[in-house]
Design a protein around this motif. Structure first.
Motif, PDB file in Angstrom:
ATOM      1  N   ASP A 170       5.774 -11.972  -3.863  1.00 21.79           N
ATOM      2  CA  ASP A 170       6.982 -11.160  -4.540  1.00 21.79           C
ATOM      3  C   ASP A 170       7.465 -10.014  -4.968  1.00 21.79           C
ATOM      4  N   ILE A 171       8.654  -9.528  -3.475  1.00 20.76           N
ATOM      5  CA  ILE A 171       8.589  -7.388  -3.306  1.00 20.76           C
ATOM      6  C   ILE A 171      10.052  -7.663  -3.848  1.00 20.76           C
ATOM      7  N   HIS A 172      10.018  -8.845  -5.351  1.00 22.79           N
ATOM      8  CA  HIS A 172      10.875  -7.957  -5.825  1.00 22.79           C
ATOM      9  C   HIS A 172       9.586  -7.774  -7.180  1.00 22.79           C
ATOM     10  N   LYS A 173       8.408  -8.085  -7.547  1.00 25.19           N
ATOM     11  CA  LYS A 173       7.265  -7.924  -8.205  1.00 25.19           C
ATOM     12  C   LYS A 173       6.529  -6.979  -7.646  1.00 25.19           C
ATOM     13  N   THR A 174       6.815  -6.464  -6.553  1.00 17.23           N
ATOM     14  CA  THR A 174       5.745  -4.856  -5.937  1.00 17.23           C
ATOM     15  C   THR A 174       6.265  -3.294  -6.178  1.00 17.23           C
ATOM     16  N   ARG A 175       5.550  -2.800  -6.413  1.00 11.66           N
ATOM     17  CA  ARG A 175       5.570  -1.095  -6.234  1.00 11.66           C
ATOM     18  C   ARG A 175       4.579  -0.490  -5.487  1.00 11.66           C
ATOM     19  N   ILE A 176       5.100   0.788  -4.745  1.00 11.95           N
ATOM     20  CA  ILE A 176       3.840   1.582  -3.921  1.00 11.95           C
ATOM     21  C   ILE A 176       3.575   2.505  -4.983  1.00 11.95           C
ATOM     22  N   GLU A 177       3.033   3.258  -5.185  1.00 10.61           N
ATOM     23  CA  GLU A 177       2.127   4.522  -6.551  1.00 10.61           C
ATOM     24  C   GLU A 177       1.121   4.761  -4.993  1.00 10.61           C
ATOM     25  N   GLY A 178       1.133   7.092  -5.461  1.00  6.98           N
ATOM     26  CA  GLY A 178       0.732   7.450  -4.872  1.00  6.98           C
ATOM     27  C   GLY A 178       1.973   8.437  -3.834  1.00  6.98           C
ATOM     28  N   LEU A 179       3.230   7.955  -3.959  1.00  5.38           N
ATOM     29  CA  LEU A 179       3.584   8.797  -3.237  1.00  5.38           C
ATOM     30  C   LEU A 179       4.775   9.785  -4.482  1.00  5.38           C
ATOM     31  N   ASP A 180       4.579   9.668  -5.437  1.00  8.53           N
ATOM     32  CA  ASP A 180       5.341  10.712  -6.120  1.00  8.53           C
ATOM     33  C   ASP A 180       5.237  12.079  -6.362  1.00  8.53           C
ATOM     34  N   SER A 200       9.551   0.462  -5.703  1.00  9.38           N
ATOM     35  CA  SER A 200      10.251  -0.350  -6.220  1.00  9.38           C
ATOM     36  C   SER A 200      11.641  -0.570  -4.713  1.00  9.38           C
ATOM     37  N   PHE A 201      11.572  -1.882  -5.078  1.00 14.13           N
ATOM     38  CA  PHE A 201      12.357  -2.755  -4.174  1.00 14.13           C
ATOM     39  C   PHE A 201      13.417  -3.150  -4.800  1.00 14.13           C
ATOM     40  N   ASP A 220       2.090  -7.450  -8.786  1.00  9.40           N
ATOM     41  CA  ASP A 220       2.354  -8.440 -10.086  1.00  9.40           C
ATOM     42  C   ASP A 220       2.725 -10.107  -9.793  1.00  9.40           C
ATOM     43  N   GLU A 221       3.030 -10.811  -9.066  1.00  5.18           N
ATOM     44  CA  GLU A 221       2.776 -11.937  -8.820  1.00  5.18           C
ATOM     45  C   GLU A 221       1.910 -12.122  -8.349  1.00  5.18           C
ATOM     46  N   TRP A 222       0.454 -11.684  -7.970  1.00  4.91           N
ATOM     47  CA  TRP A 222      -0.442 -11.962  -7.123  1.00  4.91           C
ATOM     48  C   TRP A 222      -1.395 -11.517  -8.281  1.00  4.91           C
ATOM     49  N   ASN A 223      -1.425 -10.135  -8.915  1.00  2.00           N
ATOM     50  CA  ASN A 223      -2.240 -10.305  -9.978  1.00  2.00           C
ATOM     51  C   ASN A 223      -3.245  -8.949  -9.141  1.00  2.00           C
ATOM     52  N   ARG A 224      -3.113  -8.449  -8.407  1.00  2.00           N
ATOM     53  CA  ARG A 224      -3.959  -7.957  -7.250  1.00  2.00           C
ATOM     54  C   ARG A 224      -3.307  -6.480  -6.852  1.00  2.00           C
ATOM     55  N   THR A 225      -4.218  -4.837  -7.000  1.00  2.00           N
ATOM     56  CA  THR A 225      -3.948  -3.973  -6.269  1.00  2.00           C
ATOM     57  C   THR A 225      -4.505  -3.939  -4.814  1.00  2.00           C
ATOM     58  N   ASP A 256      11.737 -14.704   4.875  1.00  2.00           N
ATOM     59  CA  ASP A 256      10.080 -13.513   5.350  1.00  2.00           C
ATOM     60  C   ASP A 256      10.440 -12.390   3.848  1.00  2.00           C
ATOM     61  N   TRP A 257      10.813 -12.267   3.980  1.00  2.00           N
ATOM     62  CA  TRP A 257      11.421 -10.112   3.145  1.00  2.00           C
ATOM     63  C   TRP A 257      10.552 -10.338   1.869  1.00  2.00           C
ATOM     64  N   GLN A 258      10.856 -11.654   1.505  1.00  2.00           N
ATOM     65  CA  GLN A 258      10.115 -11.499  -0.014  1.00  2.00           C
ATOM     66  C   GLN A 258       8.591 -11.520   0.008  1.00  2.00           C
ATOM     67  N   GLU A 259       7.732 -11.702   1.192  1.00  2.00           N
ATOM     68  CA  GLU A 259       6.458 -11.998   1.467  1.00  2.00           C
ATOM     69  C   GLU A 259       5.392 -10.972   1.815  1.00  2.00           C
ATOM     70  N   PHE A 260       6.837  -9.489   2.334  1.00  2.00           N
ATOM     71  CA  PHE A 260       5.519  -8.394   2.678  1.00  2.00           C
ATOM     72  C   PHE A 260       6.249  -7.376   2.284  1.00  2.00           C
ATOM     73  N   VAL A 261       5.392  -6.140   2.657  1.00  2.00           N
ATOM     74  CA  VAL A 261       6.076  -4.849   2.364  1.00  2.00           C
ATOM     75  C   VAL A 261       4.967  -4.265   3.776  1.00  2.00           C
ATOM     76  N   CYS A 262       5.922  -3.174   5.131  1.00  2.00           N
ATOM     77  CA  CYS A 262       4.993  -3.160   5.197  1.00  2.00           C
ATOM     78  C   CYS A 262       4.912  -0.844   4.818  1.00  2.00           C
ATOM     79  N   ALA A 263       3.095  -0.790   4.843  1.00  2.00           N
ATOM     80  CA  ALA A 263       2.923   0.254   4.392  1.00  2.00           C
ATOM     81  C   ALA A 263       2.220   1.063   5.844  1.00  2.00           C
ATOM     82  N   GLU A 264       2.383   2.218   6.471  1.00  2.00           N
ATOM     83  CA  GLU A 264       2.396   2.796   7.804  1.00  2.00           C
ATOM     84  C   GLU A 264       1.322   3.930   7.457  1.00  2.00           C
ATOM     85  N   ALA A 265       0.193   3.992   8.082  1.00  2.00           N
ATOM     86  CA  ALA A 265       0.251   5.605   8.810  1.00  2.00           C
ATOM     87  C   ALA A 265       0.321   5.839   9.898  1.00  2.00           C
TER      88      ALA A 265
END
Length: 290
Positions: A170-180, A200-201, A220-225, A256-265
């Motif tokens: 769930d994109i609402h329960k997703t955050r990305i760390e490492g860019l602070d 956060s989104f 947090d929805e799938w309890n994984r990092t 579909d926007w709720q199901e993914f996030v793009c993190a691109e190198a």
């Protein structure tokens, strides 16, 4: 596209596109020769890590929505906004399977190649034709993706990237760390800012971060990092289309926007890459679940 003998755990696919399927004790996955496109990767016992649209256009010469599209030799429509196809020619060209092996632990090691001389010169008339691209894939409990660009007798100047779509609960329960603390340009407003804390989104997000750092996608929805380590990448693009853009995009479902996030190198705009004659450049992502 291939005439090599495939090991146990790797089989050829004919439909919906030519490619290979990986099915080993370590992971399953799908790689299409169209664009050297990694369409799926699921480590054993896990949720899928890569997200692919149910409405993706799976036709030769067409860009595929989801998985890991390759960005090369330009990002978006290029720095002048006039280049087509969007995000370059690598992801709409037909690649060749060069090598395929499976380790005793079940890790599939695959190399695909693209020679510039085999690409329609009308797609990128400003490029020399003696370049060569290779995509090295190690698919097991961890996914390692390495795009290697080899220059011929002429220098190469380009943008590149790995446009990874990561599946989330769930994109609402997703955050990305490492860019602070990282500076970013906001492609929605043309403004610049500095990231404070985790990403956060809460709406459409399209940012280019000036950062070489490792990212962590906290789901947090799938309890994984998901851990995303980069090499040869000066920037990270973070993207989610949110409601309106997803509804207006033909190869995305409305929700579909709720199901993914793009993190691109990536290496784009001021961080574009210059490779001297006979030189090479590598950009990679190592993706793992922690």
């Amino acid at each position: 596209m291939t005439d090599i003998e495939l090991p146990e755990g790797i089989t050829l696919l004919d439909a919906p596109l030519a490619g290979i399927k990986v099915d080993t004790p370590a992971a399953t996955g799908v790689i299409y020769f169209n664009g050297a496109h990694i369409a799926a990767w699921t480590p054993a016992g896990q949720h899928p890590v890569l997200w692919l649209s149910d409405q993706a256009i799976l036709e030769p010469g067409k860009a595929i929505r989801g998985g890991i599209p390759l960005l090369w030799p330009w990002f978006g429509a290029g720095d002048d906004g006039q280049h087509t196809p969007m995000h370059g020619i690598a992801r709409v060209s037909t690649w060749n399977l060069l090598r395929a092996k499976v380790s005793p632990a079940g890790t599939a090691n695959i190399v695909l190649g693209l020679d510039g001389a085999a690409v329609d010169p009308g797609l990128a008339p400003d490029l020399p034709r003696d370049y060569r691209l290779e995509l090295h894939i190690s698919m097991g409990k961890t996914l390692i993706v390495q795009l290697v660009v080899f220059a011929g007798d002429s220098e190469l100047f380009f943008e590149d990237g790995l446009h990874s779509y990561f599946a989330v609960g769930d994109i609402h329960k997703t955050r990305i760390e490492g860019l602070d603390g990282a500076a970013y340009s906001d492609r929605l407003t043309d403004g610049c800012a500095t990231q404070q804390g985790a990403v956060s989104f809460e709406g459409e997000t399209d940012r280019i971060y000036e950062s070489r750092e490792t990212l962590r996608i906290i789901d947090d929805e799938w309890n994984r990092t998901l851990l995303i380590e980069k090499v040869g990448s000066a920037q990270s693009v973070i993207w989610n289309p949110w409601i309106a853009k997803a509804a207006a995009t033909p190869d995305l479902g409305d929700d579909d926007w709720q199901e993914f996030v793009c993190a691109e190198a990536v290496n784009v705009r001021d961080q574009s890459v210059n490779v001297e004659p006979g030189g090479r450049h590598l950009i990679s992502q190592t993706i793992s679940i922690i």
